[in-house]
Design a protein around this motif. Structure first.
Motif: not given
Length: 204
Positions: A90, A92, A115-118, A165, A194-197
């Motif tokens: 994960n 980015c 790491e990735c968020a969106t 992402q 992390i993993n927030e949209y």
């Protein structure tokens, strides 16, 4: 006896062609500064053969609880060397995946990941005057990985980007609204976990 002497001479020659080197490997989160424990690292040597490159793994292991490893090896002086750390899941962002060195006795191999968020951006001109209206939007983040290239919209704009992402961390925005030949600057910041949209809206 002659064979033994020859083997000793060959061994001495090979030993003299090698240099003891210490490699200090670190990996941290570029957004938070926290270490990345448990990532796999490789120490590799490279040899040029017939116009091509042959690689050999000299040492491998995992980073400790502090996201570090110290490796000491006798490495050939006439070869290139590299350190590679396997990117975490994960991810980015990476500052680098592999670092090269030659004869440094104490080489620091520093790696950074995030790491990735969106992120999705929605921009609407809610008080449109005419086609001369303009907005310039600049966005940057902790790692400066966005290139900070302006997003420019004209007239009665109503635009939404696709979900993308992006690395976690702090984002800074600067946008310039021009209406009736008068320009006004606006600023804002926000954080992505992390993993927030996140849908970021600008109404102007």
């Amino acid at each position: 006896m002659k064979k033994l002497l020859l083997l000793l001479l060959v061994g001495l020659f090979l030993f003299s062609c090698k240099k003891k080197q210490t490699i200090h490997i670190t990996a941290k989160n570029a957004a938070t500064g926290e270490p990345y424990p448990g990532l796999t690292y490789y120490l590799v040597t490279y040899t040029n053969i017939n116009g091509g490159t042959k690689s050999k793994t000299v040492a491998t292991g995992t980073l400790d609880a502090n996201g570090e490893a110290i490796v000491t090896e006798r490495l050939s002086k006439n070869k290139g060397h590299g350190v590679r750390v396997v990117e975490p899941e994960n991810s980015c962002y990476n500052k680098n995946i592999q670092l090269y060195f030659s004869d440094e006795e104490n080489f620091k191999a520093e790696f950074e990941f995030a790491e990735c968020a969106t992120l999705q951006r929605k921009v609407t001109n809610i008080n449109c005057i005419d086609t001369s209206d303009k907005i310039e939007i600049y966005i940057d983040n902790t790692m400066h990985s966005t290139s900070n290239i302006p997003w420019i919209l004209h007239g009665c704009a109503n635009s939404t980007t696709s979900p993308t992402q992006v690395p976690i961390g702090t984002y800074t925005l600067h946008w310039i609204v021009t209406k009736n030949n008068i320009s006004t600057d606006y600023y804002d910041t926000f954080n992505l976990d992390i993993n927030e949209y996140k849908i970021y809206e600008i109404n102007y």
